[in-house]
Enzyme design. Structure first.
Site, short mmCIF file in Angstrom:
data_model
loop_
_atom_site.label_atom_id
_atom_site.label_comp_id
_atom_site.label_asym_id
_atom_site.label_seq_id
_atom_site.Cartn_x
_atom_site.Cartn_y
_atom_site.Cartn_z
N CYS A 381 89.19 51.99 66.10
CA CYS A 381 90.40 51.27 66.51
C CYS A 381 91.65 51.92 65.92
O CYS A 381 92.02 53.00 66.35
CB CYS A 381 90.27 49.79 66.19
SG CYS A 381 91.25 48.81 67.32
N HIS A 507 85.39 48.24 68.61
CA HIS A 507 84.79 47.93 67.30
C HIS A 507 83.27 47.94 67.38
O HIS A 507 82.65 46.87 67.55
CB HIS A 507 85.28 46.56 66.82
CG HIS A 507 86.70 46.56 66.38
ND1 HIS A 507 87.09 46.91 65.10
CD2 HIS A 507 87.83 46.31 67.05
CE1 HIS A 507 88.40 46.85 65.00
NE2 HIS A 507 88.88 46.49 66.17
N GLU A 509 81.15 48.20 65.14
CA GLU A 509 80.49 47.56 63.99
C GLU A 509 79.99 46.14 64.29
O GLU A 509 79.13 45.63 63.59
CB GLU A 509 81.42 47.55 62.77
CG GLU A 509 82.64 46.64 62.83
CD GLU A 509 83.87 47.29 63.49
OE1 GLU A 509 83.70 48.22 64.29
OE2 GLU A 509 85.00 46.84 63.20
N1 GLN Z 1 97.06 47.91 65.36
C1 GLN Z 1 96.35 48.56 66.40
C2 GLN Z 1 96.52 47.89 67.75
O1 GLN Z 1 96.92 46.75 67.83
C3 GLN Z 1 94.88 48.69 66.06
C4 GLN Z 1 94.15 47.38 66.04
C5 GLN Z 1 92.82 47.44 65.31
O2 GLN Z 1 92.55 48.39 64.58
N2 GLN Z 1 92.02 46.41 65.46
O3 GLN Z 1 96.27 48.49 68.76
#
Ligand code: GLN
Length: 540
Positions: A381, A507, A509
């Site tokens: 992410c 994600h 994970e």
């Molecule tokens: N801040 C980034 C976004 O909003 C990444 C979000 C995250 O890592 N969950 O796209």
């Protein structure tokens, strides 16, 4: 008739109620029963999505896009109970729905009160999970008995046996028996007080699980039984586990908790099938190799902030009979010192998700180090977005490249706001959330790891890879290895000219289990092990 188990906690928080509830779920499933899991959280936020990781730890995202408590991660890792929006309620959500009903006039002129209206709303959230084919619903109540905000929840679960029959409900209370070194003794008084508080509300626990540092022995458990009005065989000790949280269910089996629950609820006693779990424990206890992974993040001193990532790394280790040593590195520390000082000697580098500018430059430096020194790298992410920024700055020569989250005036916003986020003003539950399909490019590391080109993973973000730059990246060695089915959103990037450099917008994970590691985590740890062995070979 579906049976209900309620798990409450007393004495102190962080007793591992979530883990114990998940372990109970696992044991009942392993006896052939169908289980549903649920957590009630007494705080007022509608969900934990708006809370800082310092307050709450990780926000655990489900397939349906709900942002939930991290205990739901334990539920998914231990059981096969399907989870959804119905699996996590907070005070805020309960009140929101009561207030919406009141505005619609559904209470027909009544004065709307905590009892019965709020408690009825809580009861229906619990009873809603009971359906044909479900043998047991396990409802864990967050917080500690005695908390003011927990009262309506306790009152609601107190009423449930009156509604569906006492024989269909079981109350399990988890407490702590501290060992006082100075006195050389384990102390049962806090447990007695905590059960006293529960009984004041009208709940008599059927089973007590007492967490303890050292084994207590019958003398203590019999005393607890007497003072707490619980049968002697229903006081179960849960001694701290040395190796792994995945040992907890086996400890509970030793104390026959599974049989006790089944007897008390009058459920059919199926054979307990735990062979694979026991084998997994053997592998965890006797790893054949070791590998060091650096996690460069911004909430590094908070154990729960990257909970699922640490778990997923462990799972990947189990699959390779390896112990994964996690070096937790504060991103700002990389800025203050240098990547070499902190990362030299690690076998892999992982940069997790996050929000806000703090630590971003440190993450970018760590990624540059991984790319140049050919250290296996896994970006998740925000970690993926930082990898894109790093590549833009140092390979494409776009020196001021950035995400528009951190620099609104960057001449090269290689990460920019998703189109449908541009009009969003509210913060709660408005990100791109939950399971999204993704198409992988054949021949990539990612497709090889999954063994498929069609996947689905969970998302939680507002920003994306800016498609205007895609060609330039691809021409210079960073490829889009995964795209949304319409080909618009870049979900995975890779650098083919590197031993293992994979970064994902989602994600992964959240979909890892102890005996079924998430494919990219497994691939990453395997690449790190290969590097470890290669270096050991070189120094021989
Ligand atoms: N801040 C980034 C976004 O909003 C990444 C979000 C995250 O890592 N969950 O796209």
């Amino acid at each position: 008739m579906t049976k209900h188990i309620f798990v409450t906690g007393g004495v102190v928080s962080s007793l591992g109620k979530g883990l114990t509830s998940a372990s109970i779920g696992l044991l009942l499933e392993r006896r052939g029963l169908t289980v549903r899991m649920q957590k009630l959280d007494p705080y007022i936020n509608v969900d934990p999505g708006t809370m800082s990781p310092y307050q709450h730890g990780e926000v655990y995202v489900l397939d349906d896009g709900s942002e939930t408590d991290l205990d739901l991660g334990h539920y998914e890792r231990f059981t096969s109970s399907p989870l959804s929006r119905k699996s996590n309620y907070t005070t805020g959500r309960i009140y929101q729905s009561v207030i919406e009903k009141e505005r619609r006039g559904e209470y027909l002129g009544a004065t709307v009160q905590v009892v019965p209206h709020v408690t009825d709303e809580i009861k229906s959230a619990v009873l809603n999970l009971a359906e044909p084919g479900v043998d047991v619903v396990i409802t864990e109540l967050g917080g500690t008995v005695g908390d003011i905000e927990g009262q309506p929840f306790l009152e609601a679960i107190r009423q449930i046996p009156l509604e569906i029959g006492k024989q269909n409900c079981l109350f399990i209370h988890l407490t702590l028996v501290p060992y006082l070194k100075a006195a050389g003794e384990a102390k049962t008084k806090p447990t007695q007080h905590s059960v006293g508080q529960l009984r004041q509300i009208g709940i008599q626990p059927d089973i007590l699980i007492v967490r303890t540092e050292r084994a207590l022995g019958r003398e203590h458990t019999d005393k607890i039984a007497l003072f707490c009005n619980v049968e002697k065989n229903a006081v179960i000790e849960e001694v701290d586990k040395e190796f792994s949280i995945y040992e907890v269910p086996l400890g509970l089996v030793e104390h026959r908790l599974d049989r006790l629950i089944i007897d008390k609820l009058g459920l059919p006693l199926g054979e307990l099938r735990m062979d694979d779990w026991r084998k997994l424990m053997q592998r965890i206890r006797q790893p054949e190799q070791e590998v060091t992974i650096a996690v460069v993040g911004k909430y590094i001193d908070h154990f729960d902030a990257y909970k699922s990532i640490y778990e997923a790394l462990d799972h990947a280790g189990f699959a390779h009979s390896a112990r994964v040593l996690i070096k937790r590195i504060e991103a700002e520390e990389v800025e203050r010192q240098s990547p070499e000082a902190l990362l030299k000697g690690v076998d892999g580098i992982l940069v997790p998700g996050g929000f806000g500018k703090r630590g971003v430059e440190g993450k970018v430096q760590a990624i540059e180090f991984a790319r140049q020194c050919e250290i296996p790298f896994f970006g998740i992410c925000l970690g993926m977005q930082c990898a894109v920024i790093e590549f833009a700055r140092h390979v494409l020569g776009l020196k001021e490249a950035n995400s528009s989250e951190f620099d609104k005036h960057s001449p090269d916003p290689v990460i920019c706001l998703l189109e449908d986020q541009k009009t969003v003003t509210e913060k709660g539950g408005t990100m791109r959330l939950g399971a999204q399909p993704c198409r992988l490019r054949e021949g990539t590391l990612t497709a090889a790891a999954y063994g498929s080109t069609e996947i689905s993973e969970r998302h939680r973000h507002r920003y994306e890879f800016n498609p205007q730059y895609r060609q330039e990246f691809e021409a210079n060695g960073m490829i889009a290895a995964g795209l949304s089915p319409n080909g618009q959103l870049v979900e995975v990037v890779e650098i083919p000219d590197h031993p293992w450099f994979v970064a994902v917008q989602y994600h992964p994970e959240f979909k890892s289990k102890p005996h079924q590691p998430q494919p990219l985590f497994a691939g990453f740890v395997q690449a790190a092990l290969a590097r470890h062995q290669q270096r050991a070979h070189q120094t021989l």
